[in-house]
Scaffold this active site. Structure first.
Site, short mmCIF file in Angstrom:
data_model
loop_
_atom_site.label_atom_id
_atom_site.label_comp_id
_atom_site.label_asym_id
_atom_site.label_seq_id
_atom_site.Cartn_x
_atom_site.Cartn_y
_atom_site.Cartn_z
N LYS A 1 0.84 -1.21 0.00
CA LYS A 1 0.00 0.00 0.00
C LYS A 1 0.87 1.26 0.00
CE LYS A 1 -4.03 -2.09 2.25
NZ LYS A 1 -3.58 -3.41 2.66
N ASP B 1 3.52 7.77 -0.95
CA ASP B 1 4.63 8.67 -0.62
C ASP B 1 4.83 9.60 -1.80
OD1 ASP B 1 7.07 9.70 0.49
OD2 ASP B 1 7.38 7.79 1.52
O1 C5P Z 1 -8.37 -11.69 7.43
P1 C5P Z 1 -9.03 -10.95 6.32
O2 C5P Z 1 -9.65 -11.85 5.26
O3 C5P Z 1 -9.96 -9.87 6.81
O4 C5P Z 1 -7.80 -10.24 5.59
C1 C5P Z 1 -7.97 -9.35 4.55
C2 C5P Z 1 -6.63 -8.99 4.01
O5 C5P Z 1 -6.83 -8.03 2.99
C3 C5P Z 1 -5.68 -8.35 5.03
O6 C5P Z 1 -4.37 -8.82 4.71
C4 C5P Z 1 -5.78 -6.85 4.76
O7 C5P Z 1 -4.55 -6.20 4.97
C5 C5P Z 1 -6.10 -6.84 3.26
N1 C5P Z 1 -6.79 -5.65 2.77
C6 C5P Z 1 -8.00 -5.22 3.29
N2 C5P Z 1 -8.59 -4.08 2.78
C7 C5P Z 1 -8.02 -3.44 1.77
C8 C5P Z 1 -6.81 -3.89 1.22
C9 C5P Z 1 -6.23 -5.03 1.75
O8 C5P Z 1 -8.54 -5.84 4.17
N3 C5P Z 1 -8.63 -2.38 1.24
#
Ligand code: C5P
Length: 233
Positions: A60, A63
């Site tokens: 993500k 910067d």
């Molecule tokens: O455990 P869970 O299924 O909630 O994990 C979702 C993953 O997706 C995490 O690694 C989180 O950092 C990532 N993520 C998110 N929302 C975003 C981008 C990435 O939950 N917008």
């Protein structure tokens, strides 16, 4: 055709790679996020590639353009398949990222799936028309700057799908099969709902990594996704 990306949100490479080995052939695409990358570094990406897996590096980036370009170039040279940059970094940052992304595809982060509308209004200091509209505005920005796709919640995926080119990637975290808790996510949906809404990739973390039997959890999600595909004919 939707694919599952398993989020390796673990503190050590050993634990992450144990899961990868447990999931075997069924796990083809893995997401390495902040915790694992900060602890294990590029070697965990190399280990995944050595096992023939595709890698989504979810850093993500947000910067100044020159700094982001350096990070994007480094990830591309590492053989990463997908990398996230924040759309809120703005057009010049997105352009700088895109110029050096090489074969790697970039995903624009729009509004994190953990953020509720009231949180977003408090952060931006203004009323928002609706969450899908805010996410759509950021997705349009990404598309205008030739970013390959976006990360959005499954609840916004259908709106985004209706206004972007078919090859623009839609990646949805916030996936919770029926009966699995929401944890800290606010905007969640089942795997089948995310696929029906037009997602290309479903990022699944705790519903697999926190399951008593992660392999069974992955197989059950893959079967659910397959059912949507065959219902579509
Ligand atoms: O455990 P869970 O299924 O909630 O994990 C979702 C993953 O997706 C995490 O690694 C989180 O950092 C990532 N993520 C998110 N929302 C975003 C981008 C990435 O939950 N917008």
């Amino acid at each position: 055709m939707a694919e599952i990306i398993v989020a390796l949100d673990f503190p050590t490479a050993d634990r992450a790679l144990d899961l990868v080995d447990d999931l075997g052939e069924a796990g083809t695409f893995y997401k390495v996020g902040l915790e694992l990358y900060t602890r294990a570094g590029p070697s965990v990406v190399e280990e995944l590639r050595d096992r023939g897996k595709s890698v989504f590096l979810d850093l993500k980036l947000h910067d100044i353009p020159n700094t982001v370009a350096g990070g994007v170039r480094a990830a591309s040279q590492l053989g990463v398949d997908l990398l996230t940059v924040h759309t809120a970094g703005g057009g010049p940052m997105l352009d700088a990222a895109r110029e050096v992304s090489g074969e790697m595809r970039l995903l624009g982060v729009t509004v994190l799936t953990s953020i509720a509308p009231t949180d977003l209004e408090a952060t931006w200091g203004r009323k928002i028309p609706s969450m899908p509209e805010e996410v759509g505005r950021l997705a349009d920005l990404a598309a205008r700057h030739q970013i390959h796709g976006v990360v959005v919640s499954p609840l916004e995926a259908a709106l985004i799908r209706s206004r972007v080119e078919p090859e623009f990637l839609i990646v949805t975290p916030g996936i919770r099969p029926a009966g699995v808790g929401r944890d800290d996510q606010q905007r969640v949906a089942t795997p089948s709902a995310a696929v029906a809404a037009g997602a290309d990739y479903l990022v699944v973390g705790r519903a697999i990594t926190g399951a008593n039997d992660p392999e069974a959890a992955l197989h059950s999600i893959l079967a659910e996704v397959d059912r949507v595909k065959s219902d579509d004919g």
